[in-house]
Design a protein around this motif. Structure first.
Motif, PDB file in Angstrom:
ATOM      1  N   GLU A  87       0.822  -1.212   0.000  1.00 14.89           N
ATOM      2  CA  GLU A  87       0.000   0.000   0.000  1.00 14.89           C
ATOM      3  C   GLU A  87       0.858   1.265   0.000  1.00 14.89           C
ATOM      4  O   GLU A  87       0.472   2.280  -0.568  1.00 14.89           O
ATOM      5  N   LYS A  88       2.019   1.188   0.647  1.00 16.45           N
ATOM      6  CA  LYS A  88       2.896   2.363   0.665  1.00 16.45           C
ATOM      7  C   LYS A  88       3.442   2.633  -0.739  1.00 16.45           C
ATOM      8  O   LYS A  88       3.492   3.778  -1.183  1.00 16.45           O
ATOM      9  N   GLN A  89       3.800   1.569  -1.423  1.00 12.70           N
ATOM     10  CA  GLN A  89       4.303   1.733  -2.795  1.00 12.70           C
ATOM     11  C   GLN A  89       3.200   2.251  -3.719  1.00 12.70           C
ATOM     12  O   GLN A  89       3.445   3.116  -4.559  1.00 12.70           O
ATOM     13  N   THR A  90       1.972   1.711  -3.535  1.00 13.31           N
ATOM     14  CA  THR A  90       0.842   2.200  -4.328  1.00 13.31           C
ATOM     15  C   THR A  90       0.624   3.681  -4.054  1.00 13.31           C
ATOM     16  O   THR A  90       0.394   4.460  -4.990  1.00 13.31           O
ATOM     17  N   ALA A  91       0.744   4.070  -2.778  1.00 13.43           N
ATOM     18  CA  ALA A  91       0.555   5.478  -2.411  1.00 13.43           C
ATOM     19  C   ALA A  91       1.562   6.366  -3.145  1.00 13.43           C
ATOM     20  O   ALA A  91       1.217   7.465  -3.596  1.00 13.43           O
ATOM     21  N   ARG A  92       2.799   5.899  -3.287  1.00 16.03           N
ATOM     22  CA  ARG A  92       3.810   6.682  -4.031  1.00 16.03           C
ATOM     23  C   ARG A  92       3.371   6.878  -5.478  1.00 16.03           C
ATOM     24  O   ARG A  92       3.470   7.968  -6.024  1.00 16.03           O
TER      25      ARG A  92
END
Ligand code: HEC
Ligand code: HEC
Length: 132
Positions: A87-92
Motif C-alpha cells: 500500500e505504501k508503494q501504491t501510495a507513491r
C-alpha cells in the motif's frame, strides 16, 4: 584619551553596537527561513524529498483522511521508513499520478488530492450509486 569621550565617538560607538545587534538576529534567522527538507530529515523519502520537513506530516494526515485509514494501512508500526507494505508503494504511485494531473491541468495547484477520488475509502467508486 580625551578625544574618545567626545560626543561624536559616543555616537559612533552606539552605532557600532546597534549594527552588531542588528546583524546577529539577521544571521540567526536564516535557518528558520530555509527549514530542512523531508529528504534530509527522514530516512526513505523518494517523491517528497524537497518538501520542507515539517510539511510531511500534513501530507501523511491527508493520506490517512483521504483514504479513511490508519497510518498502519501503509506503514509497519514503529518503522515508518520501511517499504514492506504494498500500500505504501501504491501510495507513491498515486502521489506521482495526482501531482501529474495537477501539473498538466491545474497549473501545479493542489486541486486533485487523494480525497478527490477516494472520499475516505480505499477503493474509489467509478460509477454513481444508481448505476451500480
Ligand atoms: C496511504 C499510505 C500512507 C498513509 C496512510 C500514511 N503514510 Fe506515511 N508515508 C507514505 C509514503 C508513500 C511515504 C514516503 C513518501 C516518499 O517517498 O516521498 C511515507 C513516509 C512517511 C514517513 C517518513 C519515514 C522515513 O523515515 O522515511 C513518516 C514518518 C510517515 N510517513 C508517517 C506517517 C504517519 C504518522 C501517518 C499517519 C498519520 C502516515 N504516515 C500515514 C504513505 C502513507
Ligand atoms: C484520479 C483518482 C485517484 C486519485 C487522485 C488517487 N487515487 Fe488512489 N486509487 C484510485 C483508484 C481508482 C484505486 C483502485 C485501484 C484498483 O482497484 O486497482 C486506488 C487505489 C489506491 C490504493 C490501494 C488501496 C488498496 O485497497 O490496496 C492506495 C494505497 C491509494 N489509492 C492511495 C492514494 C493516495 C495516497 C492518493 C493521494 C496522493 C491517491 N490514492 C489518489 C484512484 C485515485
Amino acid at each position: 584619551m580625551r578625544k574618545l569621550t567626545h560626543p561624536i565617538w559616543k555616537v559612533r560607538n552606539l552605532l557600532l553596537v546597534l549594527t552588531v545587534f542588528w546583524a546577529i538576529p539577521a544571521f540567526s534567522q536564516e535557518p528558520a527561513a530555509a527549514p530542512k527538507t523531508a529528504g534530509e530529515v527522514y530516512k526513505n523519502i523518494q517523491i517528497l524529498k524537497d518538501m520542507p520537513a515539517p510539511h510531511l506530516m500534513e501530507v501523511m494526515h491527508a493520506f490517512k483522511d483521504g483514504l479513511g485509514v490508519k497510518c498502519s494501512f501503509c506503514h509497519v508500526e514503529g518503522a515508518f521508513e520501511k517499504d514492506d507494505k504494498p500500500e505504501k508503494q501504491t501510495a507513491r504511485k498515486m502521489l506521482v499520478m495526482a501531482m501529474g494531473i495537477n501539473k498538466d491541468n491545474f497549473g501545479g495547484e493542489h486541486r486533485v488530492t487523494c480525497w478527490t477520488c477516494h472520499r475516505g475509502a480505499t477503493e474509489p467508486e467509478s460509477k454513481p450509486p444508481a448505476a451500480q
